[in-house]
Each structure stands twice: as C-alpha cells, then as structure tokens.
Design a protein around this motif. Sequence first.
Motif, mmCIF file in Angstrom:
data_model
loop_
_atom_site.group_PDB
_atom_site.id
_atom_site.type_symbol
_atom_site.label_atom_id
_atom_site.label_comp_id
_atom_site.label_asym_id
_atom_site.label_seq_id
_atom_site.Cartn_x
_atom_site.Cartn_y
_atom_site.Cartn_z
ATOM 1 N N VAL A 163 0.859 -1.182 0.000
ATOM 2 C CA VAL A 163 0.000 0.000 0.000
ATOM 3 C C VAL A 163 0.895 1.232 0.000
ATOM 4 O O VAL A 163 1.790 1.352 0.837
ATOM 5 C CB VAL A 163 -0.934 0.016 1.223
ATOM 6 N N SER A 164 0.666 2.136 -0.944
ATOM 7 C CA SER A 164 1.507 3.327 -1.049
ATOM 8 C C SER A 164 1.215 4.299 0.085
ATOM 9 O O SER A 164 0.234 4.151 0.825
ATOM 10 C CB SER A 164 1.271 4.018 -2.395
ATOM 11 N N GLU A 165 2.030 5.306 0.219
ATOM 12 C CA GLU A 165 1.830 6.320 1.247
ATOM 13 C C GLU A 165 0.509 7.062 1.053
ATOM 14 O O GLU A 165 -0.063 7.572 2.009
ATOM 15 C CB GLU A 165 2.994 7.315 1.236
ATOM 16 N N GLU A 166 0.037 7.099 -0.189
ATOM 17 C CA GLU A 166 -1.230 7.772 -0.479
ATOM 18 C C GLU A 166 -2.437 6.864 -0.250
ATOM 19 O O GLU A 166 -3.571 7.268 -0.459
ATOM 20 C CB GLU A 166 -1.238 8.268 -1.932
ATOM 21 N N GLY A 167 -2.214 5.619 0.157
ATOM 22 C CA GLY A 167 -3.303 4.692 0.417
ATOM 23 C C GLY A 167 -3.731 3.890 -0.795
ATOM 24 O O GLY A 167 -4.780 3.244 -0.774
ATOM 25 N N ILE A 168 -2.949 3.894 -1.861
ATOM 26 C CA ILE A 168 -3.277 3.137 -3.059
ATOM 27 C C ILE A 168 -2.773 1.707 -2.917
ATOM 28 O O ILE A 168 -1.592 1.486 -2.642
ATOM 29 C CB ILE A 168 -2.665 3.794 -4.314
ATOM 30 N N VAL A 169 -3.679 0.745 -3.094
ATOM 31 C CA VAL A 169 -3.331 -0.669 -2.986
ATOM 32 C C VAL A 169 -2.792 -1.137 -4.341
ATOM 33 O O VAL A 169 -3.494 -1.078 -5.344
ATOM 34 C CB VAL A 169 -4.550 -1.516 -2.575
ATOM 35 N N MET A 170 -1.570 -1.609 -4.350
ATOM 36 C CA MET A 170 -0.897 -1.945 -5.598
ATOM 37 C C MET A 170 -1.159 -3.396 -6.002
ATOM 38 O O MET A 170 -1.609 -4.216 -5.197
ATOM 39 C CB MET A 170 0.608 -1.719 -5.442
ATOM 40 N N SER A 171 -0.838 -3.701 -7.266
ATOM 41 C CA SER A 171 -0.852 -5.090 -7.719
ATOM 42 C C SER A 171 0.259 -5.857 -7.006
ATOM 43 O O SER A 171 1.185 -5.259 -6.450
ATOM 44 C CB SER A 171 -0.630 -5.162 -9.235
ATOM 45 N N ALA A 172 0.169 -7.172 -7.030
ATOM 46 C CA ALA A 172 1.176 -7.991 -6.353
ATOM 47 C C ALA A 172 2.540 -7.819 -7.018
ATOM 48 O O ALA A 172 2.640 -7.667 -8.239
ATOM 49 C CB ALA A 172 0.763 -9.459 -6.386
ATOM 50 N N LEU A 173 3.582 -7.853 -6.209
ATOM 51 C CA LEU A 173 4.943 -7.796 -6.718
ATOM 52 C C LEU A 173 5.304 -9.165 -7.296
ATOM 53 O O LEU A 173 5.196 -10.184 -6.614
ATOM 54 C CB LEU A 173 5.916 -7.418 -5.598
#
Length: 221
Positions: free
Chosen positions: A71-81
């Motif tokens: 989860v980014s600092e802005e609260g965006i949930v990313m795709s799996a690494l």
Amino acid sequence: MEETMFIDPQRCIGCRACVAACRECATHKGYSMIFVDYLDRAETTATMPTLCMHCVEPTCALVCPADAIKVSEEGIVMSALKPRCLDCRNCVNACPFGVPKYNTQMHLQMKCDMCYDRSSEGLKPMCASVCPTGAISFGKYEQIVPLRRTKPVNVHVFGNQRVETKVYLMLPADADQVNVDGCGVFEGQLSLAAEKPGTAPVPAESWIDIQVEESDHSNEF
C-alpha cells in the motif's frame, strides 16, 4: 485533502471507454484493470464501472502470505509484486468486491492501482481522463462533491464486515453506507436443514464445490 476516485453509477452509459483506456496504462501490460458490469441485466440496461475500491484496511493485502501486495503512502493498494507472488490467489478469493484478477500467463495477481505511474505525477488515471459523462472522476473531495447532487459514500457493509474505502460511490442523498445482501447459497442450505426438525440434515454440497462447478474463470485473465 488528497485526490481520489469518485464513481457515480447514475452517470454510466456503458460506453466502455474506461476499459479501452485502462489497457493503455503503462503498468497494466495491455490488460484492463477495470470492468463495466450490468446491474440487473434482466430488468435494465444500466451499467456500472467496477474498479479497485482501495480499502483502508485491504483484505487482499492482509491475506497475502508473502507480503506481495503493498500500500503506497497515499493509500493506493498496488498489484502484487511479481518476485513475491506465490500464485496462491488468496487475494482474489478474499476481496469482498471481487476486483483482483489472476493472470495465468504471468502467474501474477493484477488489479487497478489507480494508474499510479500517472496519479503519482499529478495526472488523472486513464479511466477518469476519458469518461465522457463523469461516471468516473478523479480529484479532491472538496472539488468534486460540491458539483454533484449525489452523496459520497465510502462505507460498505458485508454482513458483519464493515469495509471503509478510499474510493467513493456517489449515491442518493439519504444513503450513509452500502449494504450488501448475504450469500443465497448459505441461506438455501440453512433452510434445507430446518425443513426436517429432529432429523440429521442430509449433507449439502459445500458452497465452494458449487462455486468451482459453476465457475467460468471470470477471476482470471
């Protein structure tokens, strides 16, 4: 307040411009991370865009055993690494909104990341940049909400589970939260057992078996 997404189902015309634009996002590798669904195909042609709601406490990240979903600092949930993804698909099965999809060719879970390569640079996500009716908008709360007659709601109730999201749904002014009905499969099994009091209920086929049999692999690319 930071910028986020606003989804207004009443404005969606089903043009699917958002779907086509999503494929052009540099991080999506030609796949669309947004889907346009019919609300009730038998009764109406009304449609609604479905994209990641970016939960405040994302279930997909909580159930990932490899900590592949960040989860980014802005609260965006990313795709799996990709180096961390184990192909377990826990995230695909756990998401209450049914958003993450598993890419069988890449062996990777992929989902809407709000076009992070664009939004982190101050640009609108691809879907919001092409939506002709404003069904998908991107901006600050105080910029978007005063221009609408609808009410922004970011609380969703799934039975006993209360999910708060970063993305807002624009709903009628009297709505405070979105209540999602229970699973009809569970209700059917409970009523079947109750039909014969005093007798041991016949073991019903489990809900997961039913889901597997009827699956059309809609959660995969």
